[in-house]
Design a protein around this motif. Sequence first.
Motif, PDB file in Angstrom:
ATOM      1  N   TRP A 743       0.813  -1.218   0.000  1.00 48.05           N
ATOM      2  CA  TRP A 743       0.000   0.000   0.000  1.00 48.05           C
ATOM      3  C   TRP A 743       0.847   1.268   0.000  1.00 48.05           C
ATOM      4  CZ3 TRP A 743       1.413   2.290   4.530  1.00 48.05           C
ATOM      5  CH2 TRP A 743       1.751   1.466   5.602  1.00 48.05           C
ATOM      6  N   VAL A 744       2.126   1.120  -0.324  1.00 48.38           N
ATOM      7  CA  VAL A 744       3.034   2.265  -0.447  1.00 48.38           C
ATOM      8  C   VAL A 744       3.479   2.386  -1.896  1.00 48.38           C
ATOM      9  CG1 VAL A 744       5.317   3.161   0.149  1.00 48.38           C
ATOM     10  CG2 VAL A 744       3.854   2.209   1.926  1.00 48.38           C
ATOM     11  N   SER A 745       3.411   3.593  -2.438  1.00 49.69           N
ATOM     12  CA  SER A 745       3.912   3.866  -3.784  1.00 49.69           C
ATOM     13  C   SER A 745       5.142   4.751  -3.659  1.00 49.69           C
ATOM     14  CB  SER A 745       2.844   4.578  -4.628  1.00 49.69           C
ATOM     15  OG  SER A 745       3.366   4.935  -5.894  1.00 49.69           O
ATOM     16  N   SER A 746       6.256   4.271  -4.185  1.00 47.45           N
ATOM     17  CA  SER A 746       7.492   5.043  -4.074  1.00 47.45           C
ATOM     18  C   SER A 746       8.296   4.902  -5.354  1.00 47.45           C
ATOM     19  CB  SER A 746       8.333   4.563  -2.889  1.00 47.45           C
ATOM     20  OG  SER A 746       8.803   3.243  -3.121  1.00 47.45           O
ATOM     21  N   HIS A 747       9.093   5.897  -5.613  1.00 45.55           N
ATOM     22  CA  HIS A 747      10.059   5.836  -6.705  1.00 45.55           C
ATOM     23  C   HIS A 747      11.270   6.639  -6.249  1.00 45.55           C
ATOM     24  CE1 HIS A 747      11.678   5.690 -10.812  1.00 45.55           C
ATOM     25  NE2 HIS A 747      12.101   6.926 -10.561  1.00 45.55           N
ATOM     26  N   ALA A 748      12.444   6.026  -6.276  1.00 46.92           N
ATOM     27  CA  ALA A 748      13.638   6.694  -5.770  1.00 46.92           C
ATOM     28  C   ALA A 748      14.506   7.190  -6.915  1.00 46.92           C
ATOM     29  CB  ALA A 748      14.441   5.739  -4.886  1.00 46.92           C
TER      30      ALA A 748
END
Length: 758
Positions: A743-748
């Motif tokens: 349930w986490v959306s991330s882009h590094a």
Amino acid sequence: MRRAWLGIATVVAAVVAVALLVARPPPPRASNAPPEAFSEERAWPVFLHLTRTLGSRATGTAQWRPAAAYLLEKLRELPGVEVELQEGPGVVQRGWIVESVQYSARNVLARIPGRSQEAILLTAHYDSALEGAGAGDDGLAAAALVEVARALTAGPRLERTVILNLSGAEELWVAGAPRFLEHPWSKDVTAFVNLDSMGTRGRLLLFRVTEGDLGLLEAYARAAPHPHGSAFAQDLFKTGVIPSGTEFAIYAEQGKLHGLDLALYEDGYAYHTALDTPERVERGTMQDIGETALAVTRELASALPNERSAIGSYYDFLGLTFFTHTPQGMVGLMALALLAAAGAMGTVLRRELRGVRWMLAGLLSSVLGVVASLLAAALGAGLLVLLGRTFGWFATPWLAVVGFGGLALAGFLAVQHLWVRWAMRRGVTLREVMLGTWAGALGVWGLLGAVAVTQGAGISYLPLWWLLPGALGLAVAALAPRYTWAGWLIAFVPGALLTVRLGAMLLAVFIPMAVRLSAGIPLDFVIALLAALPVALCALVAVPRALEAGAPGRVSAMAGGVALLAVVAMAIVPPFSAARPQRLRVEQRDEAGRSTLLFRGGGGQDLQEAMKGLAGARRAEAGQWRLDLGEAQSLEQDAEITPQAAPSGAGLRKVTLRLQARGAQELKLKIPRESLVEWSLGPLPELRAGDTFYRAGHVEPPPEGWEVTLTLRGEAPVPVEFTQVFNTPSPEAQTVLDRLPEWVSSHARRYRSRMLSL
């Protein structure tokens, strides 16, 4: 009593259903539609190639150039269309941190000649954010414009030329639009239509128009098959509360052009995330984009309005018709509405009420009811904040409507219950209470309308639809008591339809946007207000009719009980889901020999639950977590420093830097303000009072390296920070990100920095 309350509830439910249903897009047209018409089925393969085959098309990435080449190929298939790739270096000034960034432009341009050289510009962007495939933002519009161009060539020749700019660098601080304004074709443009998105569903909303261009609004009103717009959206953009922008501002401010800004706004959960995929798109949405763009373009290319008039307000009514008003027109309409309301209130006084004090009491009860509504909703939000269970409405927004909206209704009815008891003890009949409160509600709307018009607010159209029908309905109820129900329907339904529609639009925009907002208070209070206000405004006219049926206290208790259950549910349910995720901004920082992951959340989110699976993660600054990844790779070989001959003038010296990318997609420099006199990148940007550094960058740097010459003040060494920026994290960092919950959306992005001593 039950029949009356049931009747009111049925009407309210019907109003809500209609207001929501009319916001759905039209069905897509098949590929065998007439050649001069827009067909979503014909445009769909272009859309799929951009978003599924190519995927992320961020400026400077591997799929950015193939996307431009593909669009050029599709447009060159059209007969009689001039197609050109506008390519070359450019510089853009970033705003919130003053930074001068070099980049390569790749705008895909097409020109459909008309009888005159004067041109209409259609614009969308084919590049995407780094995080995803950009299906909604802005693949739908880019693909739609290819089909619009085909439909225009299949129809009769237009009076004016039509130019398409498929911008290749909108996500890079709207850098594509300034480059188009340098193209010779731009000199022929007199009006533009900009298409963008912060969602994947629903219909295009006309939310901005250039100042004084009432004629453009009227052209849109004539042409759009399903008009959808609200001046309140323009009011919001002027306040700066929406953290998004489009190329509209560039064309309007730098290009001095006249134009319309249209965008999708539903399902903002996917905006700038990996969820913005073609599978997420609602079928029919592209049909609405294409039909609207095609019809409005044909209208502007045939009969472009030359006269300019100030804009007072604009809005659609259920997508059936579109209203536009000048400021003088709004003043006149509001004056008429206020006179009508005064006449209806006078009729009630003469025929039904025993003195003006009962009408004033009804006015007071209406005002107190609105205040109680908002306070009750705020108390519900405060309870969630105290429990530490914020954002419980994010993944399940209907809970916000039931919880905060139900508390608002309970608060309003509680005040009316007290008002009824007080009045009946003094011998006032329920009918007199009902008519006095109804007249008082008109008074409240009259005050709101007068304030809105005097402030020049676009939202001033809303009070009109409560005042004029409300006055007629109240007069019917006073003059013909047997038709009180009919009078109430006249008074309630038109205004409620517009209010519910506007409220649904605001919640659809701001709930998904909450993870990107920065506010001084917990956002639960903001969402509570947005859910409560439409309920309170509709209750002003809905509740008076119910008072004659009695039992407002009992209904208030029931509404409050259901609402409290919804608030409890918001405190229990997971606030985020895989489809509506918590959004993290992640940076991998390689500096001083160490590599660190930095996690930040927007909207005042607490990241503790998201960080539970990451061993070693710890809190740093407010709203930020850190995770040490170990040693970082050195950049010692990536910067060559060459002193140059000193320029004329004591105390100045020159240094040339050649900076290597080593696979990075962007290079950055940060130079102390007091040390830099000039650089080879053009004029120095104008810094703000508190800025202590000049910043420069280069997106998609050349293989031979980025050469920059600096003129520095003094002989003392100057510390300059050099950074390589990679669009993807290291494999070690990606392993960490893969352990985040679903349930986490991330882009590094990865930042490798070192200090240079010049």
